[in-house]
Design a protein around this motif. Structure first.
Motif, PDB file in Angstrom:
ATOM      1  N   ASP A   2       0.830  -1.209   0.000  1.00 35.52           N
ATOM      2  CA  ASP A   2       0.000   0.000   0.000  1.00 35.52           C
ATOM      3  C   ASP A   2       0.862   1.257   0.000  1.00 35.52           C
ATOM      4  OD1 ASP A   2      -2.292  -1.541   0.034  1.00 35.52           O
ATOM      5  OD2 ASP A   2      -2.646  -1.318   2.187  1.00 35.52           O
ATOM      6  N   CYS A   3       1.943   1.231   0.760  1.00 32.15           N
ATOM      7  CA  CYS A   3       2.860   2.377   0.810  1.00 32.15           C
ATOM      8  C   CYS A   3       3.493   2.621  -0.555  1.00 32.15           C
ATOM      9  CB  CYS A   3       3.932   2.147   1.867  1.00 32.15           C
ATOM     10  SG  CYS A   3       3.332   2.131   3.579  1.00 32.15           S
ATOM     11  N   VAL A   4       3.942   1.547  -1.203  1.00 25.35           N
ATOM     12  CA  VAL A   4       4.545   1.676  -2.531  1.00 25.35           C
ATOM     13  C   VAL A   4       3.529   2.227  -3.525  1.00 25.35           C
ATOM     14  CG1 VAL A   4       5.507   0.380  -4.479  1.00 25.35           C
ATOM     15  CG2 VAL A   4       6.299  -0.095  -2.144  1.00 25.35           C
ATOM     16  N   ALA A   5       2.325   1.691  -3.495  1.00 24.05           N
ATOM     17  CA  ALA A   5       1.295   2.150  -4.439  1.00 24.05           C
ATOM     18  C   ALA A   5       0.995   3.630  -4.241  1.00 24.05           C
ATOM     19  CB  ALA A   5       0.026   1.319  -4.261  1.00 24.05           C
ATOM     20  N   ALA A   6       0.938   4.078  -2.982  1.00 27.97           N
ATOM     21  CA  ALA A   6       0.650   5.485  -2.710  1.00 27.97           C
ATOM     22  C   ALA A   6       1.769   6.378  -3.229  1.00 27.97           C
ATOM     23  CB  ALA A   6       0.454   5.699  -1.206  1.00 27.97           C
ATOM     24  N   MET A   7       3.028   5.965  -3.041  1.00 26.82           N
ATOM     25  CA  MET A   7       4.150   6.770  -3.532  1.00 26.82           C
ATOM     26  C   MET A   7       4.189   6.775  -5.056  1.00 26.82           C
ATOM     27  SD  MET A   7       7.241   6.111  -0.789  1.00 26.82           S
ATOM     28  CE  MET A   7       7.167   4.329  -0.783  1.00 26.82           C
ATOM     29  N   LYS A   8       3.939   5.625  -5.663  1.00 31.12           N
ATOM     30  CA  LYS A   8       3.938   5.558  -7.129  1.00 31.12           C
ATOM     31  C   LYS A   8       2.877   6.478  -7.724  1.00 31.12           C
ATOM     32  CE  LYS A   8       5.681   3.196  -9.769  1.00 31.12           C
ATOM     33  NZ  LYS A   8       6.857   3.414 -10.660  1.00 31.12           N
ATOM     34  N   ALA A   9       1.773   6.642  -7.005  1.00 31.92           N
ATOM     35  CA  ALA A   9       0.699   7.487  -7.519  1.00 31.92           C
ATOM     36  C   ALA A   9       1.033   8.973  -7.443  1.00 31.92           C
ATOM     37  CB  ALA A   9      -0.595   7.217  -6.738  1.00 31.92           C
ATOM     38  N   ARG A  10       2.057   9.337  -6.647  1.00 30.77           N
ATOM     39  CA  ARG A  10       2.384  10.742  -6.446  1.00 30.77           C
ATOM     40  C   ARG A  10       3.620  11.202  -7.190  1.00 30.77           C
ATOM     41  NH1 ARG A  10       0.545  13.549  -1.887  1.00 30.77           N
ATOM     42  NH2 ARG A  10       1.790  15.275  -2.718  1.00 30.77           N
ATOM     43  N   VAL A  11       4.506  10.282  -7.582  1.00 35.32           N
ATOM     44  CA  VAL A  11       5.768  10.699  -8.185  1.00 35.32           C
ATOM     45  C   VAL A  11       5.966  10.012  -9.529  1.00 35.32           C
ATOM     46  CG1 VAL A  11       6.823  11.115  -5.918  1.00 35.32           C
ATOM     47  CG2 VAL A  11       7.181   8.906  -7.049  1.00 35.32           C
ATOM     48  N   THR A  12       6.840  10.604 -10.333  1.00 32.91           N
ATOM     49  CA  THR A  12       7.165  10.016 -11.638  1.00 32.91           C
ATOM     50  C   THR A  12       8.525   9.319 -11.638  1.00 32.91           C
ATOM     51  OG1 THR A  12       8.150  12.096 -12.402  1.00 32.91           O
ATOM     52  CG2 THR A  12       5.802  11.769 -12.817  1.00 32.91           C
ATOM     53  N   ILE A  13       9.330   9.556 -10.602  1.00 34.59           N
ATOM     54  CA  ILE A  13      10.641   8.914 -10.502  1.00 34.59           C
ATOM     55  C   ILE A  13      10.465   7.500  -9.939  1.00 34.59           C
ATOM     56  CG2 ILE A  13      11.936  11.056 -10.296  1.00 34.59           C
ATOM     57  CD1 ILE A  13      11.963  10.701  -7.274  1.00 34.59           C
ATOM     58  N   PRO A  14      11.485   6.628 -10.075  1.00 28.30           N
ATOM     59  CA  PRO A  14      11.350   5.264  -9.556  1.00 28.30           C
ATOM     60  C   PRO A  14      11.101   5.232  -8.049  1.00 28.30           C
ATOM     61  CG  PRO A  14      13.195   5.401 -11.080  1.00 28.30           C
ATOM     62  CD  PRO A  14      12.734   6.807 -10.841  1.00 28.30           C
ATOM     63  N   VAL A  15      10.302   4.267  -7.633  1.00 31.98           N
ATOM     64  CA  VAL A  15      10.054   3.972  -6.220  1.00 31.98           C
ATOM     65  C   VAL A  15      10.550   2.551  -5.972  1.00 31.98           C
ATOM     66  CG1 VAL A  15       8.312   3.608  -4.426  1.00 31.98           C
ATOM     67  CG2 VAL A  15       8.081   5.522  -6.028  1.00 31.98           C
ATOM     68  N   THR A  16      11.438   2.394  -4.995  1.00 30.41           N
ATOM     69  CA  THR A  16      12.064   1.108  -4.735  1.00 30.41           C
ATOM     70  C   THR A  16      11.933   0.774  -3.251  1.00 30.41           C
ATOM     71  OG1 THR A  16      14.282   2.007  -4.290  1.00 30.41           O
ATOM     72  CG2 THR A  16      13.713   1.580  -6.594  1.00 30.41           C
ATOM     73  N   VAL A  17      12.303  -0.457  -2.902  1.00 28.09           N
ATOM     74  CA  VAL A  17      12.207  -0.937  -1.526  1.00 28.09           C
ATOM     75  C   VAL A  17      13.517  -1.615  -1.157  1.00 28.09           C
ATOM     76  CG1 VAL A  17      11.007  -2.550   0.034  1.00 28.09           C
ATOM     77  CG2 VAL A  17       9.706  -1.233  -1.663  1.00 28.09           C
ATOM     78  N   LYS A  18      13.949  -1.431   0.088  1.00 28.63           N
ATOM     79  CA  LYS A  18      15.100  -2.163   0.620  1.00 28.63           C
ATOM     80  C   LYS A  18      14.641  -2.925   1.855  1.00 28.63           C
ATOM     81  CE  LYS A  18      20.009  -1.747   1.738  1.00 28.63           C
ATOM     82  NZ  LYS A  18      20.064  -2.276   3.121  1.00 28.63           N
ATOM     83  N   CYS A  19      14.844  -4.245   1.851  1.00 24.51           N
ATOM     84  CA  CYS A  19      14.291  -5.086   2.906  1.00 24.51           C
ATOM     85  C   CYS A  19      15.327  -6.092   3.402  1.00 24.51           C
ATOM     86  CB  CYS A  19      13.050  -5.815   2.391  1.00 24.51           C
ATOM     87  SG  CYS A  19      13.404  -7.067   1.131  1.00 24.51           S
ATOM     88  N   ARG A  20      14.924  -6.906   4.357  1.00 23.96           N
ATOM     89  CA  ARG A  20      15.674  -8.080   4.813  1.00 23.96           C
ATOM     90  C   ARG A  20      15.022  -9.330   4.208  1.00 23.96           C
ATOM     91  NH1 ARG A  20      19.763  -7.652   9.045  1.00 23.96           N
ATOM     92  NH2 ARG A  20      20.004  -5.430   9.438  1.00 23.96           N
ATOM     93  N   ILE A  21      15.614 -10.501   4.483  1.00 25.30           N
ATOM     94  CA  ILE A  21      14.995 -11.737   4.009  1.00 25.30           C
ATOM     95  C   ILE A  21      13.902 -12.193   4.967  1.00 25.30           C
ATOM     96  CG2 ILE A  21      17.011 -12.484   2.701  1.00 25.30           C
ATOM     97  CD1 ILE A  21      17.661 -14.441   4.966  1.00 25.30           C
ATOM     98  N   GLY A  22      13.814 -11.558   6.123  1.00 22.67           N
ATOM     99  CA  GLY A  22      12.804 -11.898   7.112  1.00 22.67           C
ATOM    100  C   GLY A  22      13.177 -11.291   8.438  1.00 22.67           C
ATOM    101  N   VAL A  23      12.302 -11.441   9.413  1.00 18.26           N
ATOM    102  CA  VAL A  23      12.590 -10.975  10.775  1.00 18.26           C
ATOM    103  C   VAL A  23      12.207 -12.068  11.768  1.00 18.26           C
ATOM    104  CG1 VAL A  23      12.317  -8.520  10.264  1.00 18.26           C
ATOM    105  CG2 VAL A  23      10.330  -9.829  11.003  1.00 18.26           C
ATOM    106  N   ASP A  24      12.958 -12.084  12.871  1.00 19.46           N
ATOM    107  CA  ASP A  24      12.672 -12.970  13.996  1.00 19.46           C
ATOM    108  C   ASP A  24      12.481 -14.412  13.521  1.00 19.46           C
ATOM    109  OD1 ASP A  24      12.923 -10.741  15.592  1.00 19.46           O
ATOM    110  OD2 ASP A  24      10.775 -10.343  15.667  1.00 19.46           O
ATOM    111  N   GLU A  25      11.350 -15.023  13.872  1.00 17.52           N
ATOM    112  CA  GLU A  25      11.142 -16.439  13.578  1.00 17.52           C
ATOM    113  C   GLU A  25      10.533 -16.683  12.205  1.00 17.52           C
ATOM    114  OE1 GLU A  25      12.408 -18.628  15.421  1.00 17.52           O
ATOM    115  OE2 GLU A  25      12.829 -17.417  17.202  1.00 17.52           O
TER     116      GLU A  25
END
Length: 269
Positions: A119-142
């Motif tokens: 939802d956050c990505v979709a909202a940002m994509k709807a507002r800007v014309t530049i690329p929107v990307t994500v940086k994550c981990r492979i998981g958290v905790d268990e």
């Protein structure tokens, strides 16, 4: 053609390290690698001293603004501010495990709520014309990294993300400090490689423990981008060969005298 296909090598966003002065210095070493800001919280962008938080030198391009937050509306507003400042990309932090980030319900804890991240990505994509990307981990905790990372990737790409950078470690939200989270959880590069096999038409970048350009080149046999973190900060000279190795530019011995002159003039300004 893959989106962001020119961003094969990047310098990771690092709190307290990759400020505008560090980025200007890194840009003297490589013209082509993608540089990232420190994480800036969306609320601060909206309400704070924007020039102090977001100002940068034109020489830093290409440069991406990393945002922290979990409110789609606020992130969209902050992304629009970042685009107006001239950033080349907006990146959402889904990997930082610090207590402060957890208390704000963003960063690595967002791995637990992939629908919200989408939802956050979709909202940002709807507002800007530049690329929107994500940086994550492979998981958290268990979490099992196989379904956790797949769910996150499926959601963000369905929402229109232009790239996913994966720090190939879990984050432990309890029991490990942010520093320990950069070292103690074991690296699992194979998990990121498998994600790329599943997503052949999407840009997948890898981060975590990459100490040299040669190591980055090995990763690029499996994924689309390689991101250097602490190695680029502690031994920045390794960046000097990036443009020749990855972007086909002529190799030349690096001119350290010119670097000193450039940084002296920058400091005087």
């Amino acid at each position: 053609m893959l989106k962001n296909q020119d961003h094969r090598v990047a310098v990771a966003p690092m709190m307290d390290w990759t400020d505008r002065h560090c980025r200007y210095f890194h840009r003297q070493l490589t013209r082509r690698a993608l540089l990232y800001t420190e994480m800036v919280v969306a609320d601060a962008v909206i309400q704070g001293a924007r020039e102090r938080l977001l100002g940068f030198d034109e020489a830093e391009h290409p440069v991406a603004l990393q945002l922290g937050g979990s409110d789609p509306g606020k992130l969209a507003e902050a992304a629009a501010v970042g685009e107006a400042f001239g950033y080349d990309e907006i990146n959402l932090n889904v990997g930082c495990p610090s207590d402060r980030v957890q208390s704000g319900t963003f960063g690595a804890c967002l791995m637990k709520t992939p629908v919200l991240v989408a939802d956050c990505v979709a909202a940002m994509k709807a507002r800007v014309t530049i690329p929107v990307t994500v940086k994550c981990r492979i998981g958290v905790d268990e979490q099992d990294p196989d379904p956790a990372l797949d769910a996150l990737a499926n959601g963000v790409f369905a929402a229109g993300a232009d790239a996913l950078w994966v720090h190939a470690r879990k984050a432990w939200l309890e029991g490990l400090s942010p520093k320990e989270n950069r070292d103690i959880p074991p690296l699992d590069y194979g998990r990121v490689y498998r994600l790329k096999v599943r997503k052949p038409n999407e840009f997948i970048g890898i981060n975590g423990g990459i100490q040299s350009l040669e190591a980055a080149r090995e990763h690029l046999g499996h994924v689309d981008g390689a991101m250097l973190g602490r190695a680029a900060y502690h031994t920045p000279g390794i960046l000097a060969g990036a443009d020749a190795m990855f972007y086909g530019e002529p190799y030349a011995a690096f001119d350290y005298a010119a670097l000193i002159d450039a940084m002296t003039a920058y400091a005087a300004r």
